[in-house]
Design an enzyme around this catalytic site. Structure first.
Site, PDB file in Angstrom:
ATOM      1  CB  SER A  38       8.883  23.546  26.882  1.00  0.00           C
ATOM      2  OG  SER A  38       8.129  22.946  27.901  1.00  0.00           O
ATOM      3  CB  CYS A  39      12.276  26.366  29.479  1.00  0.00           C
ATOM      4  SG  CYS A  39      13.195  27.033  30.868  1.00  0.00           S
ATOM      5  N   PRO A  40      12.188  23.767  31.644  1.00  0.00           N
ATOM      6  CG  PRO A  40      12.643  23.076  33.871  1.00  0.00           C
ATOM      7  CD  PRO A  40      11.509  23.333  32.894  1.00  0.00           C
TER       8      PRO A  40
END
Length: 189
Positions: A14-16
């Site tokens: 997931s982000c980042p």
């Protein structure tokens, strides 16, 4: 079919992290070569597109196959690239908590709808990063806009985009929802 020079596996991240892996890989390519980034994070489409645009690389597009997003970025020539910048106006989670009841404050959550649904700051308005450009008219220019995401990466890109479009009272909230200890709402709004 797109000719790919390098593939990066960011599935399950997931982000980042999809952006982190993209940045590292693009540096290994020659100008004009194409990078394929495979990801399962729905927010990666807006994240990678915004990052590519902000750095001068060409976002070619995204294809979804069997739940995997395949993002394509063409590396720009050195003369076309822009130095990656971060939004200069940053506040901490604690500073935002102090401003939550201020009528001059507006909290903008740029995470994906599912992330927002599982927990967001009460009163925060959800406009995912990928929709921001088309929905800026919904935002007040007469209030301070506190932009929040999971870690501060997407919100940084969103804050830059808002500033480029005439919003002069914007703050990026870091580290964002990943370490938010304030009140949470899980109601859809």
């Amino acid at each position: 079919m797109i000719k790919v020079d390098m593939t990066v596996d960011a599935k399950g991240l997931s982000c980042p992290m999809p952006i982190v892996r993209t940045k590292k890989a693009i540096n290994e390519l020659q100008p004009g070569q194409v990078l394929e980034v495979q990801a399962t994070d729905k927010g990666s489409k807006a994240d990678i597109k915004a990052w590519a645009e902000s750095t001068g690389h060409q976002y070619v597009g995204t294809i979804e196959e069997n739940g995997v997003l395949k993002h394509y970025i063409r590396k720009a020539a050195e003369s076309e690239t822009r130095k990656e910048t971060t939004f200069p106006h940053v506040v901490s989670n604690e500073q935002l908590q102090e401003k939550l009841h201020d009528p001059d404050s507006f909290v903008l959550d740029v995470r994906e709808p599912a992330e927002y649904a599982f927990g967001h700051i009460p009163g925060a308005v959800s406009i995912p990063l990928g929709e921001l450009e088309n929905r800026m008219a919904e935002l007040p220019k007469d209030k301070t806009i506190y932009v929040v995401c999971r870690t501060g990466t997407r919100s940084d890109l969103a804050a830059q985009k808002l500033a480029e479009n005439g919003f002069d009272r914007v703050r990026n909230v870091v580290p964002g929802m990943s370490q938010w200890n304030g009140p949470l709402d899980s109601a859809q709004s």
